[in-house]
Design a protein around this motif. Structure first.
Motif, PDB file in Angstrom:
ATOM      1  N   VAL A   1      -3.203  -2.985  -8.319  1.00  0.00           N
ATOM      2  CA  VAL A   1      -1.990  -3.563  -8.325  1.00  0.00           C
ATOM      3  C   VAL A   1      -2.566  -4.884  -7.460  1.00  0.00           C
TER       4      VAL A   1
ATOM      5  N   GLU B   1       1.246  -0.807   0.113  1.00  0.00           N
ATOM      6  CA  GLU B   1       0.214  -0.031  -0.208  1.00  0.00           C
ATOM      7  C   GLU B   1       0.474   1.191   0.155  1.00  0.00           C
TER       8      GLU B   1
ATOM      9  N   SER C   1      -5.713   1.329  -6.770  1.00  0.00           N
ATOM     10  CA  SER C   1      -5.438   0.476  -5.879  1.00  0.00           C
ATOM     11  C   SER C   1      -5.771  -1.270  -7.184  1.00  0.00           C
TER      12      SER C   1
ATOM     13  N   ARG D   1       2.482   1.374  -3.851  1.00  0.00           N
ATOM     14  CA  ARG D   1       1.498   2.174  -4.552  1.00  0.00           C
ATOM     15  C   ARG D   1       1.219   3.413  -4.511  1.00  0.00           C
TER      16      ARG D   1
END
Ligand code: ACO
Length: 331
Positions: free
Chosen positions: A279, A266, A276, A269
């Protein structure tokens, strides 16, 4: 490095292999002082696969390799080179790659292991790609495999909940220029070697009663330092790889990060600035499978339809050493 002046290199088949035994967070609650809630919120992991006593890195690697060859439509005797990325070889020597070569019956293939911990698969793909890109070889098999469950201290709750066993393999072959791997970024910082290591079993501390009694043949990790380093290294490598490939972040279709910890993914990212939904994450099922993590995720992303012909994909990883690596692929 940019490969555009050489032959293109693509992945023509992927395979994976997972032990049957599933160890859930609930199972771990009965082994160490932990909870499903702690593991889930701190890592995102729900369960992991554990090798049976008669399984090893080579047996997992062999199964993944057979599937990758079958998907690529390549016979073992066509392989020119086998590279196995692993930190948990069957033994110090011979290499696990030689065991895989014998198991496959890939008589003409050269074979060696490569050790770059969790970055191993991308490192090995970079090395294997050079042989195909230059025209020296046509078909290279790259395997990422680790069986860290065999080297975990099952009384150390700070590490034993994190890792799982798996193998995944890819066949590399020539492709038209501009297809397949577009760029590779590799890096290392050996000053981080003490943060994540298995101290004994090598030439520095060969096995002895003392090393076994002191549990020096198990993983030692300073999780917080690894966490900080991982986020920076994976994000920067991914961005550099995209730039080398001549792509912008918004042109990326899928980011496949090393599957160590959902919070690391996270943070990576956000640093890169990717949505999101772009990913790929499967660590809830397998935990951190080290060198197998990236190819296992790649293989499942293809199987599940997240990657199609023309998709622009970035793989990024970090691991003990420290090492880091990223690559950009046009599928
Ligand atoms: N269950 C319950 N409590 C736990 C557990 C557990 N399994 N493990 C640690 N704790 C406790 C600690 O003892 C500590 O307690 P204290 O505050 O009373 O001292 C508390 O939880 C917090 O510990 P932290 O280590 O600060 O927890 P953190 O939020 O940093 O999470 C973790 C730890 C998950 C290891 C995290 O640091 C991490 O993911 N680091 C990266 C690790 C990694 O990815 N390693 C693999 C590298 S890849 C390779 O090359 C193999």
């Amino acid at each position: 490095m940019i490969l555009e002046k050489l032959r293109g290199v693509r992945v023509s088949g992927l395979g994976k292999s997972l032990p049957q035994k599933v160890l859930t967070n609930k199972d771990l609650e009965n082994m160490v002082n932990t909870s499903d809630q702690w593991i889930t919120t701190r890592t995102g992991i729900k369960e992991r696969r554990i090798t049976a006593i008669d399984e090893s890195s080579s047996t997992l690697a062999l199964r993944a390799a057979r599937e990758a060859l079958q998907k690529a439509g390549i016979k073992p005797e066509h392989l020119d080179l086998i590279i196995v990325a692993t930190t948990t070889p069957d033994m110090l020597f011979p290499s696990t790659a030689c065991l895989v070569q014998a198991g496959l019956g890939a008589q003409k293939a050269a074979a060696f292991d490569l050790e770059a911990a969790c970055s191993g698969f991308i490192y090995a793909s970079a090395v294997g790609s050079q042989f195909v890109a230059t025209g020296m070889f046509e078909y290279v098999l790259v395997v990422g495999v680790d069986t860290l469950s065999k080297f975990v201290d099952w009384e150390d709750r700070s590490t034993c909940v994190l890792f799982g066993d798996a193998a995944a393999a890819a066949v590399l072959e020539p492709a038209p220029c501009g297809q397949g791997f577009l760029s590779f970024v590799l890096g290392a910082d050996g000053s981080g070697c003490d943060y994540l290591k298995m101290p004994a079993g090598g030439s520095l501390l060969p096995p002895s009663h003392e090393t076994v009694a002191a549990k020096l043949h198990t993983i030692k990790m300073k999780g917080n330092e690894v966490f900080r380093f991982a986020v920076k290294a994976m994000a920067e490598a991914a961005l550099e790889s995209l730039t080398c490939a001549g792509l912008r972040v918004d042109e990326l279709d899928l980011l496949i990060p090393h599957q160590a910890n959902y919070r690391i993914i996270e943070s990576v990212r956000k640093r890169i600035g990717v949505l999101s939904e772009k990913v790929f994450v499967n660590l809830e099922k397998y935990g951190n499978t080290s060198a197998a993590s990236v190819p296992l995720a790649l293989s499942e992303a293809v199987e599940e339809g997240y990657i199609r012909e023309g998709s622009k994909v970035v793989l990024t990883a970090f691991g003990a050493g420290f090492t880091w690596a990223a690559c950009t692929i046009r599928w």
